[in-house]
Design a protein around this motif. Structure first.
Motif, PDB file in Angstrom:
ATOM      1  N   ASP A 193      -0.898 -26.638  20.352  1.00  0.00           N
ATOM      2  CA  ASP A 193      -0.180 -26.108  19.191  1.00  0.00           C
ATOM      3  C   ASP A 193       0.710 -27.183  18.580  1.00  0.00           C
ATOM      4  OD1 ASP A 193       1.844 -24.513  17.567  1.00  0.00           O
ATOM      5  OD2 ASP A 193       0.549 -22.911  18.303  1.00  0.00           O
ATOM      6  N   LEU A 194       0.797 -27.158  17.268  1.00  0.00           N
ATOM      7  CA  LEU A 194       1.626 -28.110  16.532  1.00  0.00           C
ATOM      8  C   LEU A 194       3.107 -27.909  16.819  1.00  0.00           C
ATOM      9  CD1 LEU A 194       1.157 -30.418  14.517  1.00  0.00           C
ATOM     10  CD2 LEU A 194       1.436 -28.763  12.668  1.00  0.00           C
ATOM     11  N   ARG A 204       3.922 -34.921  10.255  1.00  0.00           N
ATOM     12  CA  ARG A 204       3.411 -33.538  10.242  1.00  0.00           C
ATOM     13  C   ARG A 204       2.866 -33.193   8.847  1.00  0.00           C
ATOM     14  NH1 ARG A 204       5.559 -30.109  14.493  1.00  0.00           N
ATOM     15  NH2 ARG A 204       5.276 -28.349  13.087  1.00  0.00           N
ATOM     16  N   GLU A 208      -1.004 -32.242   7.757  1.00  0.00           N
ATOM     17  CA  GLU A 208      -1.375 -31.057   6.980  1.00  0.00           C
ATOM     18  C   GLU A 208      -2.212 -31.432   5.765  1.00  0.00           C
ATOM     19  OE1 GLU A 208       0.845 -27.398   4.577  1.00  0.00           O
ATOM     20  OE2 GLU A 208       1.897 -28.480   6.180  1.00  0.00           O
ATOM     21  N   ALA A 211      -5.704 -32.315   6.917  1.00  0.00           N
ATOM     22  CA  ALA A 211      -6.498 -31.131   7.241  1.00  0.00           C
ATOM     23  C   ALA A 211      -6.931 -30.391   5.981  1.00  0.00           C
ATOM     24  CB  ALA A 211      -5.689 -30.198   8.141  1.00  0.00           C
ATOM     25  N   ARG A 233      -3.884 -32.280  17.616  1.00  0.00           N
ATOM     26  CA  ARG A 233      -3.665 -30.949  17.041  1.00  0.00           C
ATOM     27  C   ARG A 233      -4.290 -30.800  15.659  1.00  0.00           C
ATOM     28  NH1 ARG A 233      -0.748 -31.996  21.004  1.00  0.00           N
ATOM     29  NH2 ARG A 233       0.398 -30.441  22.205  1.00  0.00           N
ATOM     30  N   LEU A 234      -4.968 -31.830  15.186  1.00  0.00           N
ATOM     31  CA  LEU A 234      -5.583 -31.738  13.863  1.00  0.00           C
ATOM     32  C   LEU A 234      -6.723 -30.728  13.842  1.00  0.00           C
ATOM     33  CD1 LEU A 234      -5.958 -32.625  10.970  1.00  0.00           C
ATOM     34  CD2 LEU A 234      -7.209 -34.633  11.775  1.00  0.00           C
ATOM     35  N   LEU A 237      -5.970 -27.173  13.022  1.00  0.00           N
ATOM     36  CA  LEU A 237      -5.622 -26.826  11.636  1.00  0.00           C
ATOM     37  C   LEU A 237      -6.857 -26.664  10.758  1.00  0.00           C
ATOM     38  CD1 LEU A 237      -2.683 -29.342  11.049  1.00  0.00           C
ATOM     39  CD2 LEU A 237      -2.591 -27.063  12.059  1.00  0.00           C
ATOM     40  N   SER A 408       0.813 -24.134  14.714  1.00  0.00           N
ATOM     41  CA  SER A 408      -0.485 -24.425  14.096  1.00  0.00           C
ATOM     42  C   SER A 408      -0.972 -23.255  13.253  1.00  0.00           C
ATOM     43  CB  SER A 408      -1.517 -24.749  15.179  1.00  0.00           C
ATOM     44  OG  SER A 408      -1.209 -25.959  15.828  1.00  0.00           O
ATOM     45  N   VAL A 411       0.663 -23.404   9.736  1.00  0.00           N
ATOM     46  CA  VAL A 411       0.119 -24.494   8.927  1.00  0.00           C
ATOM     47  C   VAL A 411      -1.349 -24.236   8.593  1.00  0.00           C
ATOM     48  CG1 VAL A 411      -0.309 -26.971   8.859  1.00  0.00           C
ATOM     49  CG2 VAL A 411       1.753 -26.095   9.962  1.00  0.00           C
ATOM     50  N   ARG A 412      -2.078 -23.664   9.536  1.00  0.00           N
ATOM     51  CA  ARG A 412      -3.506 -23.389   9.306  1.00  0.00           C
ATOM     52  C   ARG A 412      -3.697 -22.411   8.149  1.00  0.00           C
ATOM     53  NH1 ARG A 412      -4.916 -22.807  14.315  1.00  0.00           N
ATOM     54  NH2 ARG A 412      -4.562 -20.563  14.431  1.00  0.00           N
ATOM     55  N   VAL A 415      -3.418 -24.493   5.034  1.00  0.00           N
ATOM     56  CA  VAL A 415      -4.616 -25.326   4.936  1.00  0.00           C
ATOM     57  C   VAL A 415      -5.807 -24.505   4.458  1.00  0.00           C
ATOM     58  CG1 VAL A 415      -6.299 -26.634   6.292  1.00  0.00           C
ATOM     59  CG2 VAL A 415      -3.846 -27.038   6.601  1.00  0.00           C
TER      60      VAL A 415
END
Length: 506
Positions: A193-194, A204, A208, A211, A233-234, A237, A408, A411-412, A415
């Protein structure tokens, strides 16, 4: 005795050629087994494997002159996946089994000396090739049934032993249609996890953006600042793969021999992080005999992390340039050229100098040594990297009074929204992300006003960026606009994209 035929598939990368195996069993002459059609060493040894397997299954080996011809004869044949087809061709040619079920059936499997049928590499792309060339049925090792069931439109049967296949050919028994039960693969939710990464807001944000647009990323900073943690962690995402992308990735894993027995379509983007000591063939693909996919192809539709990138050396780093630009690797051999797809996101992580202190002021390296170290990342390679970010040392373990780091999942979501906007814009043209769009299209059909691109024009005028770099800045600007929910990039987005290419980051 009669002339009989069976079928197998010769793989060249992800492309397959249907191979017709003709069996001629003659009564005259001394007993012998001849194998024709450019077999390699492993296939030449099949003569001993199939004879032992047939005899250990209680079948009678024909004490005659047996000739097996693999056509097209000019195509090199490699590997052990032909064993089962060769054994069935001999038995049918000796009229020990009826041949009617062999019509339209392609056979795969390596034979053990006792007749067991072992799994082989590349089953998925081989079955796709067989279906495309008119085969309607396939017999595969039962261990590969789960993988074989990924191919629709083909009647797939599984066998664990040569005795099962001979009984099926004689219509005495049926073959397996269901794979052996296996444990389910780990869910994607186990990805790191981010929220575990402390600080580094600039990095960070760059992660993002990478991704959201599918951009390449370079992180430079002292050890222990979180470069590797962020890179790992990329994948968490990125959106799940589409059906076509999942089939491509699964086929590549099958060819590389990395597909588990409980095979299912690979839906999560792959993450590949080779050690800095890897060779050029391990990076881009190759090897003796059957050229296998390298790290750049195993990371197709996913992320390739090159940690300690400057330790790789110029030779290996420069080998990446064609794959980054064209999205495929072409491995030229004496008998032809193999192609493996390699559309991946590159993440480079490196220290700023050989001594790599925690603070720049503590560096003991001479200026020439620093330049030589970072000079291993050549200008042409860096020109293909859209985002460059400098990592800073962590100054406090407890961020008192500050909001906790975003996870994550949060942010996901952003994205995914940015990716959806890009797909809605580019899908009529056949592109799925901003990084797929050719530069001429961005400059002509989706040209921005001169006032918006004034900074880019100034950068080109003073030589701060190249024409390729300007195109990549435009792609990043579109990604930044998608993340902001804007319909088109503004001059602020273009300025931010240009800032990501600042050479001072390296």
């Amino acid at each position: 005795m009669a002339l009989r035929k069976t079928w197998a598939v010769a793989l060249f990368g992800l492309d397959g050629v249907l191979v017709e195996i003709e069996s001629d069993v003659r009564a005259g002459g001394l007993p012998a087994l001849n194998l024709l059609g450019l077999p390699d060493t492993a296939l030449q040894e099949a003569k001993n494997r199939i004879k032992a397997a047939v005899q250990n299954c209680g079948e009678q080996w024909p004490e005659r002159c047996v000739t097996l011809a693999l056509s097209p004869a000019s195509v090199p044949k490699t590997g052990t996946s032909y064993d089962l087809a060769l054994a069935c061709a001999v038995l049918a040619g000796a009229e020990l089994v009826p041949p009617h079920r062999l019509e339209g059936t392609v056979l795969f499997g390596e034979l053990a000396l006792d007749g067991r049928i072992r799994q082989v590499r590349g089953l998925l792309p081989a079955l796709l090739a067989a279906r495309g060339q008119g085969m309607r049925r396939a017999v595969v090792p039962r261990a590969g049934l789960a993988e074989a069931h990924l191919v629709a439109g083909l009647d797939v049967l599984g066998a664990e032993h040569l005795r099962e296949v001979t009984a099926w050919l004689r219509e005495l028994d049926d073959l397996h249609r269901e794979p052996v039960p296996r444990p389910e693969p780990e869910p994607r939710g186990n990805a790191p996890d981010l929220a575990d990464v402390l600080g580094q807001p600039e990095a960070r944000w760059a992660l993002e953006v990478a991704a959201a647009g599918g951009h390449h990323l370079l992180m430079v900073g002292p050890p222990g600042t979180g470069k590797t943690m962020l890179a790992r962690r990329l994948c968490g995402l990125l959106p799940a793969l589409t059906d076509q992308e999942a089939l491509e990735v699964t086929a590549l894993r099958s060819v590389a021999g990395e597909l588990p027995e409980a095979a299912s379509l690979v839906r999560a983007p792959p993450f590949v992080a080779p050690h800095a000591s890897l060779s050029v063939p391990a990076l881009v693909g190759g090897g003796t005999g059957w050229a296998r996919p390298g790290a750049v192809s195993r990371a197709h539709r996913g992320v390739l992390l090159l940690d300690e990138a400057c330790e790789l050396g110029p030779k290996r780093l420069e080998a990446l340039r064609t794959a980054l630009e064209e999205g495929e690797v072409r491995l030229a051999r004496r008998d032809g050229t193999l192609r493996y797809p390699s559309r991946f996101q590159l993440v480079l992580a490196t220290n700023p100098c050989p001594c790599a202190p925690a603070r720049d002021i503590d560096c003991q390296c001479a200026p020439q040594a620093r330049r030589r170290y970072l000079g291993k990342l050549s200008g042409p390679l860096l020109d293909r990297v859209d985002l460059r970010v400098r990592m800073r040392p962590i100054t406090a373990m407890n961020a008192v009074g500050l909001a906790p780091p975003e996870s994550s999942a949060v942010v996901r979501t952003r994205v995914a929204e940015a990716r959806a906007a890009a797909i809605d814009r580019w899908s009529p043209h056949g592109w799925q992300s901003n990084t797929d769009v050719p530069g001429p299209v961005l400059r002509r059909e989706y040209a921005l006003p001169p006032a918006t691109t004034a900074l880019l024009d100034r950068g080109l005028e003073v030589g701060a960026i190249t024409a390729r770099g300007a195109d990549r800045c435009l792609r990043v600007a579109w990604t930044l606009a998608d993340l902001d929910g804007a319909t088109t990039p503004t001059n602020e987005h273009v300025a931010a994209a240009l800032e990501f290419r600042d050479r001072r980051a390296t």
